[in-house]
Design a protein around this motif. Structure first.
Motif, short mmCIF file in Angstrom:
data_model
loop_
_atom_site.label_atom_id
_atom_site.label_comp_id
_atom_site.label_asym_id
_atom_site.label_seq_id
_atom_site.Cartn_x
_atom_site.Cartn_y
_atom_site.Cartn_z
N LEU A 1 -19.74 66.01 -30.41
CA LEU A 1 -19.85 65.68 -31.83
C LEU A 1 -20.78 64.49 -32.02
O LEU A 1 -20.68 63.49 -31.29
CB LEU A 1 -18.46 65.35 -32.38
N GLN A 2 -21.68 64.60 -33.01
CA GLN A 2 -22.58 63.50 -33.36
C GLN A 2 -22.52 63.27 -34.86
O GLN A 2 -22.37 64.21 -35.64
CB GLN A 2 -24.02 63.82 -32.93
N VAL A 3 -22.66 62.01 -35.27
CA VAL A 3 -22.52 61.59 -36.65
C VAL A 3 -23.77 60.85 -37.09
O VAL A 3 -24.28 59.99 -36.35
CB VAL A 3 -21.28 60.67 -36.81
N ARG A 4 -24.24 61.15 -38.29
CA ARG A 4 -25.42 60.46 -38.81
C ARG A 4 -24.99 59.24 -39.61
O ARG A 4 -24.36 59.38 -40.67
CB ARG A 4 -26.27 61.38 -39.69
N THR A 5 -25.29 58.07 -39.12
CA THR A 5 -24.95 56.82 -39.80
C THR A 5 -26.23 56.23 -40.40
O THR A 5 -27.34 56.71 -40.12
CB THR A 5 -24.36 55.83 -38.79
N PRO A 6 -26.10 55.19 -41.22
CA PRO A 6 -27.31 54.57 -41.77
C PRO A 6 -28.28 54.10 -40.69
O PRO A 6 -29.48 54.02 -40.92
CB PRO A 6 -26.75 53.39 -42.58
N GLY A 7 -27.76 53.81 -39.48
CA GLY A 7 -28.63 53.36 -38.41
C GLY A 7 -29.13 54.47 -37.50
O GLY A 7 -29.85 54.20 -36.54
N GLY A 8 -28.78 55.71 -37.80
CA GLY A 8 -29.21 56.84 -36.98
C GLY A 8 -28.03 57.63 -36.44
O GLY A 8 -26.86 57.32 -36.72
N TRP A 9 -28.31 58.65 -35.67
CA TRP A 9 -27.28 59.49 -35.09
C TRP A 9 -26.56 58.76 -33.96
O TRP A 9 -27.20 58.10 -33.14
CB TRP A 9 -27.89 60.77 -34.54
N ILE A 10 -25.22 58.88 -33.95
CA ILE A 10 -24.43 58.30 -32.86
C ILE A 10 -23.46 59.35 -32.34
O ILE A 10 -23.13 60.33 -33.02
CB ILE A 10 -23.65 57.04 -33.31
N GLU A 11 -23.01 59.16 -31.12
CA GLU A 11 -22.01 60.03 -30.52
C GLU A 11 -20.62 59.70 -31.06
O GLU A 11 -20.32 58.54 -31.37
CB GLU A 11 -21.99 59.86 -29.00
N ALA A 12 -19.79 60.72 -31.18
CA ALA A 12 -18.37 60.54 -31.48
C ALA A 12 -17.58 61.15 -30.34
O ALA A 12 -17.02 62.24 -30.45
CB ALA A 12 -18.01 61.20 -32.81
N PRO A 13 -17.53 60.47 -29.21
CA PRO A 13 -16.92 61.05 -28.00
C PRO A 13 -15.41 61.16 -28.14
O PRO A 13 -14.80 60.50 -28.99
CB PRO A 13 -17.31 60.05 -26.91
N PRO A 14 -14.78 61.97 -27.30
CA PRO A 14 -13.32 62.07 -27.34
C PRO A 14 -12.66 60.73 -27.05
O PRO A 14 -13.09 59.99 -26.17
CB PRO A 14 -13.00 63.09 -26.23
N VAL A 15 -11.61 60.43 -27.82
CA VAL A 15 -10.75 59.28 -27.58
C VAL A 15 -9.35 59.84 -27.38
O VAL A 15 -8.83 60.57 -28.22
CB VAL A 15 -10.77 58.29 -28.76
N VAL B 1 -22.84 69.32 -33.92
CA VAL B 1 -22.31 69.46 -32.57
C VAL B 1 -23.41 70.00 -31.67
O VAL B 1 -24.05 71.01 -32.00
CB VAL B 1 -21.09 70.41 -32.53
N THR B 2 -23.64 69.35 -30.54
CA THR B 2 -24.68 69.79 -29.62
C THR B 2 -24.26 71.09 -28.93
O THR B 2 -23.07 71.42 -28.85
CB THR B 2 -24.95 68.73 -28.54
N VAL C 1 -23.05 73.42 -33.71
CA VAL C 1 -22.98 73.49 -35.17
C VAL C 1 -24.12 72.63 -35.71
O VAL C 1 -24.27 71.47 -35.30
CB VAL C 1 -21.65 72.95 -35.73
N GLY C 2 -24.89 73.17 -36.63
CA GLY C 2 -25.99 72.42 -37.20
C GLY C 2 -25.52 71.33 -38.16
O GLY C 2 -24.34 71.27 -38.54
N GLU C 3 -26.43 70.48 -38.55
CA GLU C 3 -26.11 69.37 -39.46
C GLU C 3 -25.50 69.89 -40.76
O GLU C 3 -25.99 70.82 -41.38
CB GLU C 3 -27.39 68.59 -39.77
N PRO D 1 -28.92 60.85 -29.53
CA PRO D 1 -28.64 59.93 -30.64
C PRO D 1 -29.63 58.78 -30.63
O PRO D 1 -30.01 58.27 -29.58
CB PRO D 1 -27.22 59.45 -30.37
N SER D 2 -30.04 58.35 -31.83
CA SER D 2 -31.00 57.25 -31.91
C SER D 2 -30.32 55.89 -31.81
O SER D 2 -30.99 54.88 -31.64
CB SER D 2 -31.77 57.33 -33.24
#
Length: 339
Positions: A224-238, A265-266, A204-206, A6-7
């Motif tokens: 799981l990773q999410v593309r936000t306006p600031g770049g890709w971020i992790e969405a880790p388990p909560v 998904v990586t 899973v691809g984008e 993630p960036s």
């Protein structure tokens, strides 16, 4: 393999306690405001206080691991080709495509359980019908109980989304989701390596999701990773949460005010298989999705910004037509057989 780093690793998605929505009591508006802020910012958020029984979730995870631990010939006894137009059943590793490339996962397609004599099934309506349940004790009952519980949560969350837009709480139910299209997936991302020569880069691809709202339970492995306006971020388990994201049709309804957000998904290299459980809470198959009048947004074409270069704001027709056009690209060989 493509770079999955993630960036923007320091950023995180909001966690929202939705207990006031679930209880249908006082305090709904502040929760709705939090949901609205998350939808405007990046279209993803976690929910806690959701009321779904942790014991039910644990049973589903345990039974799912039992299913995927079987050998492939056994799992293929419930293959999707046997589900016909209902589009239900098992697909093996590499059997699902994203943007034309195989994903490194296997899974079960499930949904609202409809008997063979239901009018929609008798009419041959795609993605409606009976499920193909593996013959594991408790599997059927657990899946159906889970679908019911998370569908109830979906109704409450859509009320929150309506309130966040300044609409009556029942706005979506009255127009689109009194009888929602519910599709449910159980995915297993194996830790085993990809065979030599397979063009596989991601679990899973984008992509973006197709409908209104996705409600995802993930295990403790992550990916799981999410593309936000600031770049890709992790969405880790909560712990004890669901990850929610909005889909293309809510993007269309809000004129781009709430955008459907690309995610991926990586490939799983954790040493343990990863499970995820996305439930798609979508408009009725026959619903004609229209833009909400009066919203402060004027998006007409954002295709240049989208991962697939599609313009969701140009779509006209039944939601089912949009869904089938998308899903048929995921399983092209099955499309030719059943649609």
């Amino acid at each position: 393999m493509a770079d999955s780093t993630p960036s923007s690793p320091g950023k995180s998605l909001p966690v929202i306690d939705v207990s006031a929505l679930v209880a249908d009591g006082a305090g709904r508006e502040p929760v709705a405001a939090q949901i609205g802020a998350a939808c405007r910012a990046h279209g993803f958020f976690y929910v806690t206080g959701h009321g779904v029984d942790p014991a039910l979730v644990q049973r589903l995870e345990d039974l799912s691991r039992r299913f995927f631990a079987q050998d492939e010939p056994t799992k293929m006894r419930w293959r999707m080709a046997l589900g016909g137009r209902a589009w239900r059943g098992y697909f093996p590793l590499g059997g699902e495509l994203t943007s034309g490339r195989p994903d490194w996962k296997e899974g079960l397609y499930l949904g609202t359980e409809l008997p063979a004599d239901h009018p929609l099934v008798r009419a041959g309506t795609p993605v409606h019908g009976p499920n193909l349940f593996p013959d594991i004790d408790g599997f059927r009952a657990t899946v159906l109980a889970y679908i019911d519980a998370v569908t109830r949560l979906g109704h409450r969350l859509m009320e929150g989304i309506a309130l966040s837009l300044g609409l009556p709480a029942a706005y979506f139910a009255e127009r689109y989701t009194a009888d929602p299209l519910i599709l449910f997936r159980i995915f297993n991302y194996p830790t085993q390596p990809v065979p030599e020569g397979m063009d596989v880069h991601w679990g899973v691809g984008e992509h973006t999701d197709y409908g209104l709202l996705t409600i995802l339970r993930q295990d403790d492995v992550g990916g799981l990773q999410v593309r936000t306006p600031g770049g890709w971020i992790e969405a880790p388990p909560v712990a004890q949460s669901f990850v929610c994201n909005i889909g293309d049709m809510l993007d269309r309804m809000t004129g781009g005010l709430y955008k459907s957000t690309p995610h991926r998904v990586t490939r799983n290299t954790s040493g343990r298989d990863r499970l995820s459980f996305p439930l798609f809470f979508d408009p009725n198959f026959e619903a004609r999705v229209r833009r909400i009048e009066g919203l402060d947004s004027a998006a007409t074409d954002d295709s240049a910004e989208r991962w697939d270069r599609a313009n969701v704001h140009a779509f006209s027709g039944r939601y089912g037509d949009y869904l089938l056009a998308k899903v048929s690209k995921v399983f092209p060989q099955l499309r030719d057989e059943v649609l």
